[in-house]
Design a protein around this motif. Structure first.
Motif, PDB file in Angstrom:
ATOM      1  N   GLY A   1     -32.333   8.269 -26.622  1.00 35.18           N
ATOM      2  CA  GLY A   1     -33.239   7.126 -26.735  1.00 35.18           C
ATOM      3  C   GLY A   1     -33.743   6.839 -28.140  1.00 35.18           C
ATOM      4  N   ASP A   2     -33.291   7.600 -29.141  1.00 35.00           N
ATOM      5  CA  ASP A   2     -33.783   7.466 -30.516  1.00 35.00           C
ATOM      6  C   ASP A   2     -32.638   7.059 -31.445  1.00 35.00           C
ATOM      7  OD1 ASP A   2     -34.699   7.817 -33.127  1.00 35.00           O
ATOM      8  OD2 ASP A   2     -35.660   9.747 -32.716  1.00 35.00           O
ATOM      9  N   PRO A   3     -32.543   5.766 -31.796  1.00 36.91           N
ATOM     10  CA  PRO A   3     -31.416   5.337 -32.622  1.00 36.91           C
ATOM     11  C   PRO A   3     -31.388   6.004 -34.001  1.00 36.91           C
ATOM     12  CG  PRO A   3     -32.975   3.528 -32.322  1.00 36.91           C
ATOM     13  CD  PRO A   3     -33.411   4.645 -31.428  1.00 36.91           C
ATOM     14  N   GLY A   4     -32.546   6.336 -34.581  1.00 38.26           N
ATOM     15  CA  GLY A   4     -32.567   7.008 -35.875  1.00 38.26           C
ATOM     16  C   GLY A   4     -31.967   8.400 -35.812  1.00 38.26           C
ATOM     17  N   ALA A   5     -32.382   9.178 -34.822  1.00 38.61           N
ATOM     18  CA  ALA A   5     -31.841  10.529 -34.649  1.00 38.61           C
ATOM     19  C   ALA A   5     -30.352  10.484 -34.343  1.00 38.61           C
ATOM     20  CB  ALA A   5     -32.604  11.262 -33.546  1.00 38.61           C
ATOM     21  N   GLN A   6     -29.943   9.534 -33.503  1.00 36.07           N
ATOM     22  CA  GLN A   6     -28.516   9.414 -33.191  1.00 36.07           C
ATOM     23  C   GLN A   6     -27.726   9.030 -34.433  1.00 36.07           C
ATOM     24  OE1 GLN A   6     -27.137   7.520 -29.627  1.00 36.07           O
ATOM     25  NE2 GLN A   6     -28.781   8.391 -28.376  1.00 36.07           N
ATOM     26  N   ALA A   7     -28.247   8.110 -35.225  1.00 38.53           N
ATOM     27  CA  ALA A   7     -27.532   7.679 -36.432  1.00 38.53           C
ATOM     28  C   ALA A   7     -27.397   8.834 -37.427  1.00 38.53           C
ATOM     29  CB  ALA A   7     -28.255   6.495 -37.080  1.00 38.53           C
ATOM     30  N   ARG A   8     -28.443   9.631 -37.588  1.00 39.30           N
ATOM     31  CA  ARG A   8     -28.341  10.779 -38.500  1.00 39.30           C
ATOM     32  C   ARG A   8     -27.275  11.761 -38.031  1.00 39.30           C
ATOM     33  NH1 ARG A   8     -33.764   9.565 -38.448  1.00 39.30           N
ATOM     34  NH2 ARG A   8     -34.261  11.132 -36.866  1.00 39.30           N
ATOM     35  N   GLN A   9     -27.210  12.022 -36.729  1.00 47.06           N
ATOM     36  CA  GLN A   9     -26.173  12.920 -36.204  1.00 47.06           C
ATOM     37  C   GLN A   9     -24.788  12.323 -36.397  1.00 47.06           C
ATOM     38  OE1 GLN A   9     -26.527  16.118 -34.959  1.00 47.06           O
ATOM     39  NE2 GLN A   9     -24.299  16.135 -35.100  1.00 47.06           N
ATOM     40  N   VAL A  10     -24.650  11.025 -36.178  1.00 44.25           N
ATOM     41  CA  VAL A  10     -23.360  10.357 -36.376  1.00 44.25           C
ATOM     42  C   VAL A  10     -22.892  10.526 -37.820  1.00 44.25           C
ATOM     43  CG1 VAL A  10     -22.258   8.085 -36.515  1.00 44.25           C
ATOM     44  CG2 VAL A  10     -23.546   8.727 -34.468  1.00 44.25           C
ATOM     45  N   PHE A  11     -23.788  10.307 -38.781  1.00 43.28           N
ATOM     46  CA  PHE A  11     -23.380  10.434 -40.183  1.00 43.28           C
ATOM     47  C   PHE A  11     -23.120  11.889 -40.561  1.00 43.28           C
ATOM     48  CE2 PHE A  11     -24.388   6.011 -40.380  1.00 43.28           C
ATOM     49  CZ  PHE A  11     -23.452   5.541 -41.287  1.00 43.28           C
TER      50      PHE A  11
ATOM     51  N   MET B   1     -20.671   7.130 -22.839  1.00 47.11           N
ATOM     52  CA  MET B   1     -21.786   7.799 -22.148  1.00 47.11           C
ATOM     53  C   MET B   1     -22.981   6.848 -22.205  1.00 47.11           C
ATOM     54  SD  MET B   1     -21.549  11.709 -23.681  1.00 47.11           S
ATOM     55  CE  MET B   1     -23.233  12.061 -23.208  1.00 47.11           C
ATOM     56  N   PRO B   2     -23.661   6.618 -21.108  1.00 43.52           N
ATOM     57  CA  PRO B   2     -24.753   5.644 -21.109  1.00 43.52           C
ATOM     58  C   PRO B   2     -25.886   5.978 -22.074  1.00 43.52           C
ATOM     59  CG  PRO B   2     -24.528   6.685 -18.934  1.00 43.52           C
ATOM     60  CD  PRO B   2     -23.429   7.198 -19.788  1.00 43.52           C
ATOM     61  N   GLU B   3     -26.063   7.252 -22.426  1.00 44.17           N
ATOM     62  CA  GLU B   3     -27.148   7.657 -23.329  1.00 44.17           C
ATOM     63  C   GLU B   3     -26.857   7.343 -24.790  1.00 44.17           C
ATOM     64  OE1 GLU B   3     -26.662  10.343 -19.819  1.00 44.17           O
ATOM     65  OE2 GLU B   3     -25.349   9.839 -21.478  1.00 44.17           O
ATOM     66  N   LEU B   4     -25.599   7.076 -25.111  1.00 46.26           N
ATOM     67  CA  LEU B   4     -25.216   6.808 -26.500  1.00 46.26           C
ATOM     68  C   LEU B   4     -25.624   5.392 -26.896  1.00 46.26           C
ATOM     69  CD1 LEU B   4     -21.699   8.461 -26.520  1.00 46.26           C
ATOM     70  CD2 LEU B   4     -23.774   9.318 -27.639  1.00 46.26           C
ATOM     71  N   LEU B   5     -26.221   5.279 -28.089  1.00 43.71           N
ATOM     72  CA  LEU B   5     -26.688   3.990 -28.589  1.00 43.71           C
ATOM     73  C   LEU B   5     -25.769   3.412 -29.658  1.00 43.71           C
ATOM     74  CD1 LEU B   5     -30.477   4.915 -28.932  1.00 43.71           C
ATOM     75  CD2 LEU B   5     -29.314   3.812 -26.994  1.00 43.71           C
ATOM     76  N   LEU B   6     -24.945   4.263 -30.280  1.00 50.19           N
ATOM     77  CA  LEU B   6     -24.090   3.782 -31.369  1.00 50.19           C
ATOM     78  C   LEU B   6     -22.898   4.689 -31.582  1.00 50.19           C
ATOM     79  CD1 LEU B   6     -24.907   5.355 -34.505  1.00 50.19           C
ATOM     80  CD2 LEU B   6     -27.005   4.743 -33.332  1.00 50.19           C
ATOM     81  N   GLU B   7     -21.890   4.122 -32.231  1.00 48.04           N
ATOM     82  CA  GLU B   7     -20.673   4.832 -32.627  1.00 48.04           C
ATOM     83  C   GLU B   7     -20.246   4.246 -33.962  1.00 48.04           C
ATOM     84  OE1 GLU B   7     -16.082   5.223 -30.975  1.00 48.04           O
ATOM     85  OE2 GLU B   7     -17.725   5.071 -29.522  1.00 48.04           O
ATOM     86  N   VAL B   8     -19.751   5.094 -34.857  1.00 46.94           N
ATOM     87  CA  VAL B   8     -19.326   4.626 -36.177  1.00 46.94           C
ATOM     88  C   VAL B   8     -17.979   5.244 -36.508  1.00 46.94           C
ATOM     89  CG1 VAL B   8     -19.902   4.468 -38.646  1.00 46.94           C
ATOM     90  CG2 VAL B   8     -21.745   4.484 -36.938  1.00 46.94           C
ATOM     91  N   GLU B   9     -17.027   4.387 -36.938  1.00 49.07           N
ATOM     92  CA  GLU B   9     -15.736   4.878 -37.416  1.00 49.07           C
ATOM     93  C   GLU B   9     -15.635   4.609 -38.909  1.00 49.07           C
ATOM     94  OE1 GLU B   9     -12.826   2.710 -35.067  1.00 49.07           O
ATOM     95  OE2 GLU B   9     -12.889   1.018 -36.442  1.00 49.07           O
ATOM     96  N   ALA B  10     -14.794   5.394 -39.585  1.00 53.06           N
ATOM     97  CA  ALA B  10     -14.692   5.285 -41.037  1.00 53.06           C
ATOM     98  C   ALA B  10     -13.246   5.324 -41.498  1.00 53.06           C
ATOM     99  CB  ALA B  10     -15.467   6.428 -41.703  1.00 53.06           C
ATOM    100  N   PHE B  11     -12.978   4.589 -42.576  1.00 52.15           N
ATOM    101  CA  PHE B  11     -11.710   4.638 -43.295  1.00 52.15           C
ATOM    102  C   PHE B  11     -12.052   5.048 -44.722  1.00 52.15           C
ATOM    103  CE2 PHE B  11     -10.878   1.956 -39.768  1.00 52.15           C
ATOM    104  CZ  PHE B  11      -9.523   2.034 -39.493  1.00 52.15           C
ATOM    105  N   ALA B  12     -11.279   5.965 -45.275  1.00 53.39           N
ATOM    106  CA  ALA B  12     -11.528   6.436 -46.635  1.00 53.39           C
ATOM    107  C   ALA B  12     -10.223   6.503 -47.406  1.00 53.39           C
ATOM    108  CB  ALA B  12     -12.189   7.815 -46.607  1.00 53.39           C
TER     109      ALA B  12
END
Length: 171
Positions: free
Chosen positions: A75-85, A144-155
């Motif tokens: 439920g916390d987009p900030g915490a999820q975003a930090r884990q994603v990065f 998963m319904p609890e997920l708020l975001l997903e990020v993919e990367a090209f480098a």
């Protein structure tokens, strides 16, 4: 248009003879960021074009699961975003890359209101003067319904780069 690299700004013109702003192009050793291509509005929080040479690294969409497959930040987009990065950092490092090599990010969010939290997490690990090209897409759901975001990367990693040349883990 003006190119900015490690030697400082140099002025050039586009094919119409007009000059761009000093911030329109920033160049890293193996990447060139073109923020304002002629005739295109500048991006806000991203670069319109990134080009370069090197070894391509493609990172699948990362979500807020830790190494034990446990959700981080329900439920916390900030915490999820930090884990994603953090997950992106680990994936890039496994390929001998770092955030400075990222040329494209794609954000999948369940609510566009989460973008400020995503940008804050991105800005904590990336150079604001050399942001990658980016796209943001609102989706109705992730796997998963609890997920708020997903990020993919090209480098793009410079030829001959070693893991020691890449990003250190964030403090």
């Amino acid at each position: 248009m003006t190119i900015t690299d490690s030697t400082g700004p140099t002025e050039s013109t586009d094919n119409t003879g007009s000059t761009g702003s000093i911030d329109s192009i920033a160049s890293a050793q193996h990447l060139t960021h073109i923020a304002e291509p002629p005739g295109v509005a500048p991006g806000r929080g991203y670069t319109n074009v990134v080009t370069g040479t090197g070894r391509l690294v493609v990172v699948s969409g990362q979500v807020a699961l830790d190494e034990h497959r446990e959700l981080v930040g329900a439920g916390d987009p900030g915490a999820q975003a930090r884990q994603v990065f953090e997950n992106l950092r680990r994936c890039l490092a496994a390929a001998g890359a770092g955030f400075q090599d990222v040329v494209k990010l794609t954000y999948f969010v369940t609510d566009m209101a989460h973008l400020p939290a995503v940008r804050a997490a991105r800005d904590a690990v990336m150079d604001a003067a050399r942001l990658p090209a980016s796209s943001a897409v609102q989706v109705s759901a992730l796997f998963m319904p609890e997920l708020l975001l997903e990020v993919e990367a090209f480098a793009l990693v410079p030829e001959g780069a070693t893991p020691e040349d890449q990003d250190a883990p964030p403090a």
